[in-house]
Motif scaffolding. Structure first.
Motif, PDB file in Angstrom:
ATOM      1  N   UNK A  36      57.231  25.290  34.205  1.00  0.00           N
ATOM      2  CA  UNK A  36      58.052  24.375  33.408  1.00  0.00           C
ATOM      3  C   UNK A  36      59.065  25.120  32.545  1.00  0.00           C
ATOM      4  N   UNK A  37      58.805  26.392  32.255  1.00  0.00           N
ATOM      5  CA  UNK A  37      59.771  27.202  31.508  1.00  0.00           C
ATOM      6  C   UNK A  37      60.556  28.012  32.523  1.00  0.00           C
ATOM      7  N   UNK A  38      61.803  27.662  32.714  1.00  0.00           N
ATOM      8  CA  UNK A  38      62.601  28.283  33.771  1.00  0.00           C
ATOM      9  C   UNK A  38      63.525  29.390  33.265  1.00  0.00           C
ATOM     10  N   UNK A  39      63.715  29.474  31.938  1.00  0.00           N
ATOM     11  CA  UNK A  39      64.599  30.496  31.401  1.00  0.00           C
ATOM     12  C   UNK A  39      63.969  31.880  31.535  1.00  0.00           C
ATOM     13  N   UNK A  40      64.766  32.907  31.852  1.00  0.00           N
ATOM     14  CA  UNK A  40      64.251  34.277  31.885  1.00  0.00           C
ATOM     15  C   UNK A  40      63.761  34.685  30.494  1.00  0.00           C
ATOM     16  N   UNK A  41      62.577  35.289  30.421  1.00  0.00           N
ATOM     17  CA  UNK A  41      61.989  35.649  29.140  1.00  0.00           C
ATOM     18  C   UNK A  41      61.840  37.153  28.952  1.00  0.00           C
ATOM     19  N   UNK A  42      62.336  37.930  29.893  1.00  0.00           N
ATOM     20  CA  UNK A  42      62.280  39.376  29.737  1.00  0.00           C
ATOM     21  C   UNK A  42      60.844  39.884  29.673  1.00  0.00           C
ATOM     22  N   UNK A  43      60.597  40.915  28.846  1.00  0.00           N
ATOM     23  CA  UNK A  43      59.261  41.507  28.764  1.00  0.00           C
ATOM     24  C   UNK A  43      58.185  40.528  28.309  1.00  0.00           C
ATOM     25  N   UNK A  44      58.571  39.482  27.570  1.00  0.00           N
ATOM     26  CA  UNK A  44      57.574  38.521  27.083  1.00  0.00           C
ATOM     27  C   UNK A  44      56.912  37.756  28.224  1.00  0.00           C
ATOM     28  N   UNK A  45      57.569  37.691  29.364  1.00  0.00           N
ATOM     29  CA  UNK A  45      56.986  36.969  30.502  1.00  0.00           C
ATOM     30  C   UNK A  45      55.646  37.587  30.890  1.00  0.00           C
ATOM     31  N   UNK A  78      53.672  39.353  28.894  1.00  0.00           N
ATOM     32  CA  UNK A  78      52.729  39.103  27.804  1.00  0.00           C
ATOM     33  C   UNK A  78      52.120  37.708  27.928  1.00  0.00           C
ATOM     34  N   UNK A  79      52.965  36.728  28.236  1.00  0.00           N
ATOM     35  CA  UNK A  79      52.482  35.350  28.381  1.00  0.00           C
ATOM     36  C   UNK A  79      51.554  35.244  29.596  1.00  0.00           C
ATOM     37  N   UNK A  80      51.935  35.905  30.679  1.00  0.00           N
ATOM     38  CA  UNK A  80      51.097  35.860  31.873  1.00  0.00           C
ATOM     39  C   UNK A  80      49.732  36.485  31.612  1.00  0.00           C
ATOM     40  N   UNK A  81      49.713  37.618  30.895  1.00  0.00           N
ATOM     41  CA  UNK A  81      48.440  38.266  30.559  1.00  0.00           C
ATOM     42  C   UNK A  81      47.580  37.358  29.693  1.00  0.00           C
ATOM     43  N   UNK A  82      48.218  36.672  28.761  1.00  0.00           N
ATOM     44  CA  UNK A  82      47.491  35.755  27.879  1.00  0.00           C
ATOM     45  C   UNK A  82      46.890  34.611  28.693  1.00  0.00           C
ATOM     46  N   UNK A  83      47.653  34.095  29.638  1.00  0.00           N
ATOM     47  CA  UNK A  83      47.188  32.987  30.472  1.00  0.00           C
ATOM     48  C   UNK A  83      46.050  33.431  31.387  1.00  0.00           C
ATOM     49  N   UNK A  84      46.189  34.590  31.996  1.00  0.00           N
ATOM     50  CA  UNK A  84      45.161  35.078  32.913  1.00  0.00           C
ATOM     51  C   UNK A  84      43.845  35.364  32.191  1.00  0.00           C
ATOM     52  N   UNK A  85      43.932  35.696  30.909  1.00  0.00           N
ATOM     53  CA  UNK A  85      42.715  36.026  30.167  1.00  0.00           C
ATOM     54  C   UNK A  85      42.061  34.836  29.483  1.00  0.00           C
ATOM     55  N   UNK A  86      42.553  33.624  29.766  1.00  0.00           N
ATOM     56  CA  UNK A  86      42.075  32.453  29.021  1.00  0.00           C
ATOM     57  C   UNK A  86      40.594  32.175  29.257  1.00  0.00           C
ATOM     58  N   UNK A  87      40.085  32.469  30.451  1.00  0.00           N
ATOM     59  CA  UNK A  87      38.692  32.174  30.756  1.00  0.00           C
ATOM     60  C   UNK A  87      37.743  33.228  30.195  1.00  0.00           C
ATOM     61  N   UNK A 101      52.683  38.102  19.343  1.00  0.00           N
ATOM     62  CA  UNK A 101      53.665  38.974  19.973  1.00  0.00           C
ATOM     63  C   UNK A 101      54.664  38.179  20.808  1.00  0.00           C
ATOM     64  N   UNK A 102      54.186  37.242  21.612  1.00  0.00           N
ATOM     65  CA  UNK A 102      55.151  36.536  22.468  1.00  0.00           C
ATOM     66  C   UNK A 102      55.705  35.267  21.818  1.00  0.00           C
ATOM     67  N   UNK A 103      54.979  34.677  20.854  1.00  0.00           N
ATOM     68  CA  UNK A 103      55.490  33.463  20.234  1.00  0.00           C
ATOM     69  C   UNK A 103      56.685  33.737  19.318  1.00  0.00           C
ATOM     70  N   UNK A 104      56.871  34.981  18.908  1.00  0.00           N
ATOM     71  CA  UNK A 104      58.012  35.331  18.057  1.00  0.00           C
ATOM     72  C   UNK A 104      59.214  35.800  18.864  1.00  0.00           C
ATOM     73  N   UNK A 105      59.079  35.849  20.189  1.00  0.00           N
ATOM     74  CA  UNK A 105      60.162  36.345  21.019  1.00  0.00           C
ATOM     75  C   UNK A 105      61.376  35.404  20.966  1.00  0.00           C
ATOM     76  N   UNK A 106      62.540  35.983  20.753  1.00  0.00           N
ATOM     77  CA  UNK A 106      63.755  35.187  20.572  1.00  0.00           C
ATOM     78  C   UNK A 106      64.092  34.366  21.815  1.00  0.00           C
ATOM     79  N   UNK A 107      63.908  34.934  23.003  1.00  0.00           N
ATOM     80  CA  UNK A 107      64.224  34.200  24.223  1.00  0.00           C
ATOM     81  C   UNK A 107      63.309  32.988  24.389  1.00  0.00           C
ATOM     82  N   UNK A 108      62.033  33.150  24.041  1.00  0.00           N
ATOM     83  CA  UNK A 108      61.102  32.027  24.151  1.00  0.00           C
ATOM     84  C   UNK A 108      61.458  30.936  23.148  1.00  0.00           C
ATOM     85  N   UNK A 109      61.765  31.337  21.924  1.00  0.00           N
ATOM     86  CA  UNK A 109      62.119  30.341  20.896  1.00  0.00           C
ATOM     87  C   UNK A 109      63.372  29.574  21.315  1.00  0.00           C
TER      88      UNK A 109
END
Length: 319
Positions: free
Chosen positions: A99-108, A110-119, A205-213
């Motif tokens: 659902x987030x289609x904008x390029x997020x650079x290195x934060x992408x 970080x977000x993926x790692x956070x999602x994969x570790x949810x369980x 770390x990723x919630x403060x990323x300017x591209x994500x905001x």
């Protein structure tokens, strides 16, 4: 193709995340890692013990080691009420779904790692259950307010380190809260503090990323928390008040664990003493504004506020 995840830009003034909160979070991370290293050999046994009802007693030097997990866990508790991890999990879910289609650079990554570790980390329901057990509203906030009142009331002009009455009140308040917390600080508490504070560190770390905001049409982390919190009826003031409770309360509870061997003595005239009193005062004033919205925090038997203990002397504005 999923629609871009863009919210209309806001016109609110920009408020950067408090650097002091980031320092507090970093200190909490350091505390839980040190605690984990010291108790690695005992961690399995403590986990097996689970929740055990024990009588409240004055904490011993050995108990103080268990109390070290409480300060970072309390920070996590208040940030949970502010919705920080809930927001991070929502953002990570949107990212994973495309659902987030904008390029997020290195934060992408970080977000993926956070999602994969949810369980592998505690769920929101598990976190809430743990927090409710450790910081039971009917008991914790009454005792915490008493301790913060006793600490801030140590301030006088000039400081009176020899005020025996104030010292006795402080000792009793610290002993009561410490004794109440000790049986709740064993078992899962140390593990949970490490797990949750690590997740908070990842999230900030990723919630403060300017591209994500920019992708969400907000100016800062607060705007992101407000966007998610507003769907659950939580406003800006409540979010920031819980963050303030966590930041200031962490200072007080870290002092409590370290002060057990010294009988809760401290020098009100020292820089560390003034910082402690400032944190206690700030926590107490913030709690006065928040307590009506915290479920289960009954005010029956709540001591009357002692008023403003010379806030200017600790660098705080008058309430």
């Amino acid at each position: 193709m999923p629609a871009p995840c863009i919210f209309p830009p806001t016109t609110r003034a920009v408020h950067r995340i408090d650097p002091a909160l980031l320092r507090t979070l970093a200190q909490a991370m350091d505390a839980v890692w040190q605690l984990s290293a010291r108790h690695a050999a005992r961690a399995g046994a403590l986990t097996e013990l689970g929740d055990i009802d024990l009588p409240d007693t004055a904490p011993t030097t050995e108990d103080a080691q268990h109390l070290e997990a409480i300060a970072p866990l309390y920070l996590a508790h208040e940030l949970e009420q502010a919705g920080l991890l809930r927001t991070a999990e929502l953002v990570a879910g949107l990212f994973a779904s495309g659902a987030i289609t904008q390029p997020l650079g290195p934060s992408a990554q970080l977000i993926a790692d956070f999602w994969w570790g949810r369980r592998e980390r505690l769920s929101e329901a598990e976190r809430q259950q743990l927090f409710a057990q450790v910081f039971e509203p009917q008991g914790f906030y009454l005792l915490m307010q008493a301790l913060c009142g006793a600490l801030s009331d140590q301030l006088d002009n000039p400081p009176r380190a020899s005020d025996v009455h104030a010292q006795v009140v402080l000792h009793e308040a610290a002993e009561a809260l410490g004794g109440w917390l000790v049986p709740r600080a064993v078992g899962m508490a140390a593990f949970a503090a490490q797990d949750i504070v690590h997740a908070l560190s990842q999230a900030t770390h990723f919630l403060r990323d300017r591209l994500l905001l920019t992708a969400f049409g907000v100016h800062d982390l607060w705007g992101l928390l407000e966007t998610v919190g507003s769907t659950q009826g939580q406003g800006t003031a409540a979010i920031r008040q819980h963050v303030e409770l966590g930041r200031q309360g962490t200072t007080v509870l870290a002092w409590l664990a370290g002060a057990v061997p010294a009988g809760y003595a401290f020098d009100p005239a020292s820089a560390q003493g003034r910082q402690l009193m400032a944190a206690a005062y700030a926590w107490r004033m913030t709690w006065e504004r928040v307590r009506g919205s915290v479920p289960g925090s009954s005010q029956a038997g709540m001591p009357a506020s002692a008023g403003n203990p010379l806030p200017a002397a600790v660098g705080l504005p008058a309430a």
